[in-house]
Design a protein around this motif. Sequence first.
Motif, PDB file in Angstrom:
ATOM      1  N   ASP A  61       0.943  -1.269  -0.069  1.00  0.00           N
ATOM      2  CA  ASP A  61      -0.153   0.053   0.044  1.00  0.00           C
ATOM      3  C   ASP A  61       0.964   1.235   0.103  1.00  0.00           C
ATOM      4  OD1 ASP A  61      -2.185   1.753   0.105  1.00  0.00           O
ATOM      5  OD2 ASP A  61      -2.844   0.918   1.907  1.00  0.00           O
ATOM      6  N   PHE A  62       1.088   1.790  -1.240  1.00  0.00           N
ATOM      7  CA  PHE A  62       2.143   2.770  -1.369  1.00  0.00           C
ATOM      8  C   PHE A  62       1.547   4.387  -1.639  1.00  0.00           C
ATOM      9  CE2 PHE A  62       1.788  -0.301  -4.715  1.00  0.00           C
ATOM     10  CZ  PHE A  62       1.019   0.233  -5.635  1.00  0.00           C
ATOM     11  N   PRO A  63       2.254   5.196  -1.218  1.00  0.00           N
ATOM     12  CA  PRO A  63       1.933   6.564  -1.915  1.00  0.00           C
ATOM     13  C   PRO A  63       1.777   6.993  -3.172  1.00  0.00           C
ATOM     14  CG  PRO A  63       3.593   6.729  -0.160  1.00  0.00           C
ATOM     15  CD  PRO A  63       3.668   5.422  -0.828  1.00  0.00           C
ATOM     16  N   SER A  64       1.085   8.248  -3.798  1.00  0.00           N
ATOM     17  CA  SER A  64       1.214   8.443  -5.152  1.00  0.00           C
ATOM     18  C   SER A  64       1.383  10.064  -5.331  1.00  0.00           C
ATOM     19  CB  SER A  64      -0.115   7.744  -5.724  1.00  0.00           C
ATOM     20  OG  SER A  64      -1.390   8.738  -5.257  1.00  0.00           O
ATOM     21  N   VAL A  65       1.670  10.165  -6.637  1.00  0.00           N
ATOM     22  CA  VAL A  65       1.538  11.388  -6.910  1.00  0.00           C
ATOM     23  C   VAL A  65       0.766  11.488  -8.319  1.00  0.00           C
ATOM     24  CG1 VAL A  65       2.851  13.574  -7.820  1.00  0.00           C
ATOM     25  CG2 VAL A  65       3.840  12.511  -5.812  1.00  0.00           C
ATOM     26  N   VAL A  66      -0.043  12.276  -8.533  1.00  0.00           N
ATOM     27  CA  VAL A  66      -0.875  12.149  -9.577  1.00  0.00           C
ATOM     28  C   VAL A  66      -0.993  13.662 -10.292  1.00  0.00           C
ATOM     29  CG1 VAL A  66      -3.396  11.981 -10.517  1.00  0.00           C
ATOM     30  CG2 VAL A  66      -2.419  10.526  -8.851  1.00  0.00           C
ATOM     31  N   PRO A  67      -0.902  13.939 -11.697  1.00  0.00           N
ATOM     32  CA  PRO A  67      -0.733  15.306 -12.189  1.00  0.00           C
ATOM     33  C   PRO A  67      -2.529  15.289 -12.622  1.00  0.00           C
ATOM     34  CG  PRO A  67      -0.098  13.564 -13.825  1.00  0.00           C
ATOM     35  CD  PRO A  67      -0.249  12.646 -12.438  1.00  0.00           C
ATOM     36  N   LEU A  68      -2.664  16.633 -12.272  1.00  0.00           N
ATOM     37  CA  LEU A  68      -3.965  16.996 -12.869  1.00  0.00           C
ATOM     38  C   LEU A  68      -3.841  18.033 -13.809  1.00  0.00           C
ATOM     39  CD1 LEU A  68      -5.441  17.518  -9.040  1.00  0.00           C
ATOM     40  CD2 LEU A  68      -5.585  15.520 -10.430  1.00  0.00           C
ATOM     41  N   ALA A  69      -4.955  18.973 -14.145  1.00  0.00           N
ATOM     42  CA  ALA A  69      -4.954  19.852 -15.110  1.00  0.00           C
ATOM     43  C   ALA A  69      -4.274  21.258 -14.832  1.00  0.00           C
ATOM     44  CB  ALA A  69      -6.432  20.215 -15.541  1.00  0.00           C
ATOM     45  N   GLU A  70      -3.846  22.031 -15.914  1.00  0.00           N
ATOM     46  CA  GLU A  70      -3.089  23.164 -15.578  1.00  0.00           C
ATOM     47  C   GLU A  70      -1.934  23.228 -14.657  1.00  0.00           C
ATOM     48  OE1 GLU A  70      -6.288  25.620 -14.428  1.00  0.00           O
ATOM     49  OE2 GLU A  70      -7.081  25.650 -16.569  1.00  0.00           O
ATOM     50  N   GLY A  71      -1.160  22.308 -14.618  1.00  0.00           N
ATOM     51  CA  GLY A  71       0.013  22.328 -13.774  1.00  0.00           C
ATOM     52  C   GLY A  71      -0.015  21.906 -12.276  1.00  0.00           C
ATOM     53  N   ARG A  72      -1.515  21.542 -11.937  1.00  0.00           N
ATOM     54  CA  ARG A  72      -1.772  21.083 -10.624  1.00  0.00           C
ATOM     55  C   ARG A  72      -1.235  19.705 -10.437  1.00  0.00           C
ATOM     56  NH1 ARG A  72      -7.493  20.941 -10.189  1.00  0.00           N
ATOM     57  NH2 ARG A  72      -6.835  20.288  -8.047  1.00  0.00           N
TER      58      ARG A  72
END
Length: 347
Positions: free
Chosen positions: A110-121
């Motif tokens: 069960d690991f962390p994550s980083v997720v790209p969103l719109a407009e550089g978020r």
Amino acid sequence: HTRTNVAERSDMTRLVVTSIAGFSLLLLACVPGDSRTLVIGPIEALPSPAGPGSGEPNLAAMPSGRVYLSWLEPEGASAHSLRFATLESGAWSLPRTIAQRSDFFVNWADFPSVVPLAEGRLAAHWLQRNGSAKYGYDVRVTQSSDGGETWSIPVVPHRDGTVTEHGFVSLFPFHDSLGAIWLDGRNFADAAKGEGADMMLVMTSVAPDGTTGPEHVLDARVCDCCQTSLAVVSSGPIVAYRDRSEGEVRDVAILRWSQSGWTSGTVVHPDGWKIDFCPVNGPAIAADGARVAVAWFTAARDTARVYLARSDDAGATFSPPTRIDDGNPVGRVDVELDDRGGAVVSW
């Protein structure tokens, strides 16, 4: 109700995008039911930006081709840092730190994550202990509006306040906010329920300012500790997870979002895997428009297999699954769609 979370660690100093040793890869033809394989070109092993002893890696990619790698890196004797780097034009950026704490819940499954969103978020999540219980931990979600230079005060997406498990998170863009889906063990807070309590699949939204929306129970009885996986199709998000019937059959199911809300869980294929504990072996899903691929592991009828099923109608229906493995697989699957109508599956 068996726990198999252990603090295994994987050395990321040599491997990044694809772990060559110990994994298999297969590229499938695009015709449903056709098990012919296409040739994969050379696979390049990239040096990792992560420090020695790092583990719990996770990858996310943007349509532009930029790849985000996140991981946990040990800091001293008792702390860890959640860090990330981006890959563009074959080179990694310098790693940046999202959070550093001594109370991360660190485990291999069960690991962390980083997720790209719109407009550089960007959005990120991690797991943080919420008491002295061995499996008591919360989800923390933070967002960045400047590409990861600064991060918001983390919020807890669930509101139950129990010292129980909350994890196996999938983050995704949802309207103008962030969607979060996780496995929720709040039912285990009542000791009288004992083995009769059920893990749930729960969803909420988190606005850019950290405001949380209402919680929605998507499935009231799911497998206890199998990873969830989410993709966005032409009609909205679609999540794959391991379900759990009253008879302890734990086959892979999906839920789809539409303007009328979430559908009920639908089994992708009735494997009939009856198992009395959680196999800690979740599915993977990928999508492109209305095209969807789901890969998963099963050991139904005492035969270990890796399957792939495909859909051309945004997950409303799926083709009969194709067996991918060449014998005795362990699972730990992933899947991506390519631009030639095929699917790349790893296990």
